[in-house]
Scaffold this motif. Structure first.
Motif, mmCIF file in Angstrom:
data_model
loop_
_atom_site.group_PDB
_atom_site.id
_atom_site.type_symbol
_atom_site.label_atom_id
_atom_site.label_comp_id
_atom_site.label_asym_id
_atom_site.label_seq_id
_atom_site.Cartn_x
_atom_site.Cartn_y
_atom_site.Cartn_z
ATOM 1 N N ASP A 118 36.200 33.046 -131.911
ATOM 2 C CA ASP A 118 36.872 31.777 -131.675
ATOM 3 C C ASP A 118 37.175 31.132 -133.025
ATOM 4 O O ASP A 118 36.262 30.938 -133.832
ATOM 5 C CB ASP A 118 35.967 30.860 -130.851
ATOM 6 C CG ASP A 118 36.620 29.517 -130.569
ATOM 7 O OD1 ASP A 118 36.551 28.637 -131.460
ATOM 8 O OD2 ASP A 118 37.185 29.353 -129.482
ATOM 9 N N PRO A 119 38.430 30.816 -133.312
ATOM 10 C CA PRO A 119 38.779 30.339 -134.652
ATOM 11 C C PRO A 119 38.140 29.000 -135.017
ATOM 12 O O PRO A 119 37.843 28.757 -136.188
ATOM 13 C CB PRO A 119 40.307 30.226 -134.605
ATOM 14 C CG PRO A 119 40.661 30.157 -133.174
ATOM 15 C CD PRO A 119 39.617 30.951 -132.450
ATOM 16 N N THR A 120 37.924 28.146 -134.028
ATOM 17 C CA THR A 120 37.278 26.868 -134.335
ATOM 18 C C THR A 120 35.805 27.077 -134.662
ATOM 19 O O THR A 120 35.293 26.571 -135.672
ATOM 20 C CB THR A 120 37.411 25.890 -133.143
ATOM 21 O OG1 THR A 120 38.805 25.679 -132.868
ATOM 22 C CG2 THR A 120 36.746 24.558 -133.460
ATOM 23 N N ASN A 121 35.122 27.842 -133.837
ATOM 24 C CA ASN A 121 33.709 28.115 -134.085
ATOM 25 C C ASN A 121 33.513 28.940 -135.347
ATOM 26 O O ASN A 121 32.445 28.881 -135.978
ATOM 27 C CB ASN A 121 33.090 28.830 -132.894
ATOM 28 C CG ASN A 121 32.967 27.935 -131.681
ATOM 29 O OD1 ASN A 121 32.851 26.718 -131.823
ATOM 30 N ND2 ASN A 121 33.012 28.514 -130.496
ATOM 31 N N LEU A 163 42.034 30.890 -141.488
ATOM 32 C CA LEU A 163 41.097 32.012 -141.424
ATOM 33 C C LEU A 163 41.474 33.146 -142.379
ATOM 34 O O LEU A 163 40.595 33.884 -142.838
ATOM 35 C CB LEU A 163 41.031 32.570 -139.995
ATOM 36 C CG LEU A 163 40.108 31.876 -139.004
ATOM 37 C CD1 LEU A 163 40.227 32.509 -137.640
ATOM 38 C CD2 LEU A 163 38.660 31.940 -139.490
ATOM 39 N N LEU A 164 42.760 33.300 -142.641
ATOM 40 C CA LEU A 164 43.244 34.436 -143.420
ATOM 41 C C LEU A 164 42.508 34.599 -144.758
ATOM 42 O O LEU A 164 41.960 35.682 -145.041
ATOM 43 C CB LEU A 164 44.754 34.313 -143.626
ATOM 44 C CG LEU A 164 45.500 35.560 -144.104
ATOM 45 C CD1 LEU A 164 45.309 36.717 -143.132
ATOM 46 C CD2 LEU A 164 46.988 35.238 -144.237
ATOM 47 N N PRO A 165 42.428 33.572 -145.609
ATOM 48 C CA PRO A 165 41.715 33.746 -146.882
ATOM 49 C C PRO A 165 40.208 33.913 -146.700
ATOM 50 O O PRO A 165 39.547 34.556 -147.527
ATOM 51 C CB PRO A 165 42.048 32.465 -147.657
ATOM 52 C CG PRO A 165 42.394 31.465 -146.610
ATOM 53 C CD PRO A 165 43.055 32.224 -145.517
ATOM 54 N N LEU A 166 39.672 33.355 -145.620
ATOM 55 C CA LEU A 166 38.233 33.500 -145.367
ATOM 56 C C LEU A 166 37.891 34.948 -145.027
ATOM 57 O O LEU A 166 36.878 35.484 -145.485
ATOM 58 C CB LEU A 166 37.798 32.567 -144.237
ATOM 59 C CG LEU A 166 37.937 31.062 -144.516
ATOM 60 C CD1 LEU A 166 37.564 30.247 -143.294
ATOM 61 C CD2 LEU A 166 37.067 30.664 -145.703
ATOM 62 N N PHE A 167 38.747 35.565 -144.223
ATOM 63 C CA PHE A 167 38.528 36.980 -143.907
ATOM 64 C C PHE A 167 38.560 37.817 -145.182
ATOM 65 O O PHE A 167 37.739 38.718 -145.380
ATOM 66 C CB PHE A 167 39.595 37.482 -142.931
ATOM 67 C CG PHE A 167 39.359 37.078 -141.497
ATOM 68 C CD1 PHE A 167 38.080 37.001 -140.980
ATOM 69 C CD2 PHE A 167 40.429 36.786 -140.656
ATOM 70 C CE1 PHE A 167 37.857 36.644 -139.655
ATOM 71 C CE2 PHE A 167 40.223 36.428 -139.336
ATOM 72 C CZ PHE A 167 38.930 36.347 -138.837
ATOM 73 N N GLU A 168 39.531 37.534 -146.018
ATOM 74 C CA GLU A 168 39.652 38.296 -147.260
ATOM 75 C C GLU A 168 38.422 38.086 -148.150
ATOM 76 O O GLU A 168 37.929 39.018 -148.787
ATOM 77 C CB GLU A 168 40.934 37.889 -147.979
ATOM 78 C CG GLU A 168 42.198 38.286 -147.207
ATOM 79 C CD GLU A 168 43.481 37.764 -147.843
ATOM 80 O OE1 GLU A 168 43.374 37.002 -148.828
ATOM 81 O OE2 GLU A 168 44.568 38.110 -147.345
ATOM 82 N N ARG A 169 37.892 36.864 -148.146
ATOM 83 C CA ARG A 169 36.698 36.579 -148.939
ATOM 84 C C ARG A 169 35.490 37.351 -148.415
ATOM 85 O O ARG A 169 34.612 37.761 -149.176
ATOM 86 C CB ARG A 169 36.408 35.075 -148.905
ATOM 87 C CG ARG A 169 35.275 34.638 -149.834
ATOM 88 C CD ARG A 169 35.019 33.152 -149.680
ATOM 89 N NE ARG A 169 36.247 32.362 -149.877
ATOM 90 C CZ ARG A 169 36.353 31.075 -149.569
ATOM 91 N NH1 ARG A 169 35.309 30.448 -149.011
ATOM 92 N NH2 ARG A 169 37.481 30.416 -149.794
ATOM 93 N N PHE A 170 35.450 37.564 -147.109
ATOM 94 C CA PHE A 170 34.346 38.300 -146.505
ATOM 95 C C PHE A 170 34.546 39.819 -146.588
ATOM 96 O O PHE A 170 33.712 40.574 -146.117
ATOM 97 C CB PHE A 170 34.190 37.891 -145.040
ATOM 98 C CG PHE A 170 33.317 36.684 -144.831
ATOM 99 C CD1 PHE A 170 32.060 36.800 -144.278
ATOM 100 C CD2 PHE A 170 33.756 35.420 -145.200
ATOM 101 C CE1 PHE A 170 31.254 35.697 -144.085
ATOM 102 C CE2 PHE A 170 32.960 34.309 -145.014
ATOM 103 C CZ PHE A 170 31.702 34.438 -144.458
#
Length: 330
Positions: free
Chosen positions: A81-84, A114-121
């Motif tokens: 869930d993108p908000t959670n 979310l896009l940059p967060l995924f890349e960071r992970f």
């Protein structure tokens, strides 16, 4: 305002036509991007990682459905869930996972965040969108593009054709991967142990075959055509198995064989040895194989009767094609 029946049906057909138009348009634009995503999923699976699907609104429903589809074919997948995700749920993501971000417009704020967060992970990202020039499509590592020239909604507001196209494109990806990975019915059955589907996939021939008096067997050496017919009639079967002295299958005599015998066997054909008219060997199946394999044989050879053999070649069971619908195998 109230609509008459012909108008209701016409509008329903128009909706279906518009959604079909989106599917055709999506099929036409498939290209190397789709192949690249297939390879990326294969690599993700081979390294023991998972797929992560995320979307908001109607795209969330599509993402959840695709999560279920991939899980059901043995590809570990999770819905985020993108908000959670912004409040702790990013913890389900791990480096090497492959994230699918669903957004028809490609400009959904939550997806772009979310896009940059995924890349960071350390996740690789796939934009599943109807907007090839969008910020999401440009920013993701890979793209799955669908095309919906118009929505089926008469107000051009409710997502209809676009969600159908997104879902179908995701399904196409799952089904191509199912084939490239060589998934068998046995593999599929492992992920569906319950319900009608599970029962159908897990049943074996020995679970559905008729045994005892329901499986007519006679020795080929001393059986007449008349005796064979009486045995079939008594068992309410369409065939009888003829066996050798050691009990192994010698041949099969069917209703069709009987009709052909009646035409060319002469006036006394009922008293003649059935071995003269039986089919040597015949189509058989092992008692321990999956029941769906019996369905394959019925369909492939256009037959109605099948005898099951044990490991030594002895007939131990009988299946009539009419038994399968009752067992929900057809």
């Amino acid at each position: 305002m109230p609509l008459d029946a012909p108008t209701i049906l016409a509008k329903a057909r128009q909706c279906l036509a518009i959604e079909r138009e989106a599917l055709d348009a999506t099929a036409e634009i498939l290209n190397g991007d789709f192949v690249a995503v297939v390879r990326a999923v294969e690599e993700t699976i081979s390294t023991g990682r998972k797929l992560v699907f995320t979307g908001i609104g109607k795209s969330a429903h599509i993402a959840q459905k695709l999560t279920g589809t991939f899980n059901s074919t043995g590809v570990p997948s999770a819905f985020l869930d993108p908000t959670n995700a912004l409040h702790g749920d990013l913890g389900l993501c791990a480096a090497g996972d492959l994230a699918f971000l669903l957004s028809n417009s490609g400009s959904t704020h939550e997806m772009l965040r979310l896009l940059p967060l995924f890349e960071r992970f350390g996740l690789k990202t796939v934009a599943l969108t109807g907007a090839p020039d969008s910020e999401l499509a440009r920013g993701a590592d890979l793209r799955l593009i669908y095309r919906a020239p118009r929505e089926a909604c008469p107000l051009a507001l409710a997502p209809t054709a676009s969600t159908t196209a997104a879902l179908a494109l995701g399904d196409a990806l799952a089904m191509v991967l199912l084939e490239t990975r060589g998934v068998t019915r046995e593999d599929f059955a492992k992920y569906h142990p319950a319900g009608t589907l599970g029962m159908t996939l897990l049943l074996r021939v020995k679970d559905i075959m008729r045994t005892g008096e329901g499986c007519p067997r006679l020795p080929e050496a001393r059986t007449t055509v008349q005796e064979a017919i009486l045995a079939m009639t008594g068992a309410k079967a369409g065939a009888v198995a003829l066996t050798t002295a050691d009990g192994t299958l010698a041949g099969i005599f069917t209703d069709g064989d009987f009709r052909r015998t009646a035409l060319k066997g002469g006036a006394d054909f009922l008293q003649k040895p059935v071995a003269q008219f039986m089919t040597r060997g015949g189509k058989t199946i092992g008692a321990d194989v999956l029941a769906v394999e019996a369905l394959k044989l019925f369909q492939q050879y256009k037959i109605s009767d099948l005898f099951a053999l044990d490991a030594d070649g002895r007939p131990v069971g009988y299946i009539d094609v009419q038994d399968l619908p009752k067992l929900k195998i057809l």
